[in-house]
Design an enzyme around this catalytic site. Sequence first.
Site, short mmCIF file in Angstrom:
data_model
loop_
_atom_site.label_atom_id
_atom_site.label_comp_id
_atom_site.label_asym_id
_atom_site.label_seq_id
_atom_site.Cartn_x
_atom_site.Cartn_y
_atom_site.Cartn_z
N GLU A 165 31.48 -19.87 -86.82
CA GLU A 165 32.11 -21.06 -87.40
C GLU A 165 31.44 -22.34 -86.91
O GLU A 165 31.20 -23.27 -87.70
CB GLU A 165 33.60 -21.09 -87.04
CG GLU A 165 34.33 -22.28 -87.64
CD GLU A 165 35.77 -22.38 -87.17
OE1 GLU A 165 36.26 -23.53 -87.04
OE2 GLU A 165 36.41 -21.34 -86.93
N ASN B 245 39.85 -16.16 -81.37
CA ASN B 245 41.30 -16.38 -81.28
C ASN B 245 41.98 -15.26 -80.49
O ASN B 245 42.96 -15.50 -79.79
CB ASN B 245 41.92 -16.57 -82.66
CG ASN B 245 42.08 -15.29 -83.44
OD1 ASN B 245 43.09 -14.59 -83.32
ND2 ASN B 245 41.09 -14.95 -84.25
N THR C 72 38.39 -23.93 -85.35
CA THR C 72 39.79 -23.68 -85.75
C THR C 72 40.50 -22.66 -84.87
O THR C 72 41.73 -22.55 -84.92
CB THR C 72 39.87 -23.18 -87.20
OG1 THR C 72 39.18 -21.92 -87.31
CG2 THR C 72 39.26 -24.19 -88.16
N CYS D 270 45.83 -13.45 -90.63
CA CYS D 270 46.25 -14.76 -91.13
C CYS D 270 45.89 -14.85 -92.61
O CYS D 270 45.28 -13.95 -93.18
CB CYS D 270 45.55 -15.87 -90.34
SG CYS D 270 43.74 -15.80 -90.50
N CYS E 202 43.89 -23.91 -86.46
CA CYS E 202 44.65 -23.41 -87.61
C CYS E 202 46.07 -23.00 -87.21
O CYS E 202 46.35 -22.69 -86.05
CB CYS E 202 43.90 -22.27 -88.29
SG CYS E 202 44.24 -20.63 -87.64
N HIS F 34 34.21 -17.31 -91.80
CA HIS F 34 33.85 -18.33 -90.81
C HIS F 34 33.04 -19.47 -91.39
O HIS F 34 32.82 -20.48 -90.70
CB HIS F 34 33.07 -17.68 -89.67
CG HIS F 34 33.76 -16.50 -89.08
ND1 HIS F 34 33.37 -15.20 -89.33
CD2 HIS F 34 34.84 -16.41 -88.28
CE1 HIS F 34 34.18 -14.37 -88.69
NE2 HIS F 34 35.09 -15.07 -88.06
N HIS G 42 29.16 -19.41 -81.90
CA HIS G 42 30.18 -18.82 -82.78
C HIS G 42 29.81 -19.12 -84.23
O HIS G 42 29.33 -20.22 -84.56
CB HIS G 42 31.55 -19.42 -82.45
CG HIS G 42 32.70 -18.72 -83.13
ND1 HIS G 42 33.04 -19.00 -84.44
CD2 HIS G 42 33.56 -17.77 -82.71
CE1 HIS G 42 34.08 -18.25 -84.78
NE2 HIS G 42 34.41 -17.50 -83.75
N SER H 233 36.11 -11.80 -81.12
CA SER H 233 37.12 -12.60 -81.84
C SER H 233 37.61 -13.72 -80.93
O SER H 233 38.31 -13.48 -79.94
CB SER H 233 38.30 -11.71 -82.26
OG SER H 233 39.40 -12.49 -82.67
#
Length: 309
Positions: A126, A224, A164, A12, A194, A74, A124, A222
């Site tokens: 983030e 996502n 996100t 991304c 996101c 992050h 996490h 990961s």
Amino acid sequence: MKVLLASPRGFCAGVNMAIESLELALRAFGAPIYVYHEIVHNQYVVRHFESRGVEFINAIDEAPPGSTLLFSAHGVSPAIRQQAANRQLRAIDATCPLVTKVHLEAIKYAKEGRTIVLIGHEGHDEVIGTMGEAPEAIVLVESPEDVDRLQVADPQNLAYLTQTTLSVDDTSRIIARLKERFPAIIGPPKADICYATQNRQEAVALLSAEVDLTLVLGSQNSSNSQRLAELSKERGIAAYLIDGPDDLRPEWFAEVQTVLVTAGASAPETVVEAVLDYLRDHYAATVEPRLVREENVSFPLPRELRQLT
């Protein structure tokens, strides 16, 4: 075998920016460059940079005073930024702007005196960074059941934010439960999940109906990428999250005629190509690209690096 190759997939804009930042820092300042936590959650990317003299650290005092430190995509808490300043590190902030958006929202709601319900995964990177913006004001929930157990001092003065990289469907269920329990709760004007996370999930949701198996390129840590595999499984289609062709197992492909290949937002295209080559070599696979949505997003380099380009 037929392979449906999902698009969009892979890197991304935030990951592109973070990786370009680390490349520039290596060229400008030389090794070693220190990165607080993994630059992105992908083992291929991490090993690539480790081979070039990048050191990924989990504590600021692992970076020698005066050295160059890069904050990962992050994001980090204000306490970490202060530790880096105290150590006189040359800090380069490669936080994804969409993560920064969530941090700013947390600061805003905390200043308004609201309790913030953060939807995310405990531990996490983030989530740790976001909670660090206002630790006294933020509570974390991971499921509708967590919402049912939630106790707050003032139900009329709440706000919610989200990590996100979550599942769009799961997050929607949690937000709906929050609004049921706390009708006065407010959220950000624009959703925190996101664009890239949403687009990759949309592609799996649409294309998995046509396949017997889904392969998601991405590392186990990961978030996502994990969501993409889960999304396929929820639709009754077997799915595996893999770092590359070495993780493939012949038994997965018994009686499989059509495979969906996609990649999480931190997985490089080189590993996608390696898996496609494997499928061509072992199963005479033909590859059919499938575009679900166009992506034309890019983010500027960190301020500390812009003059170097």
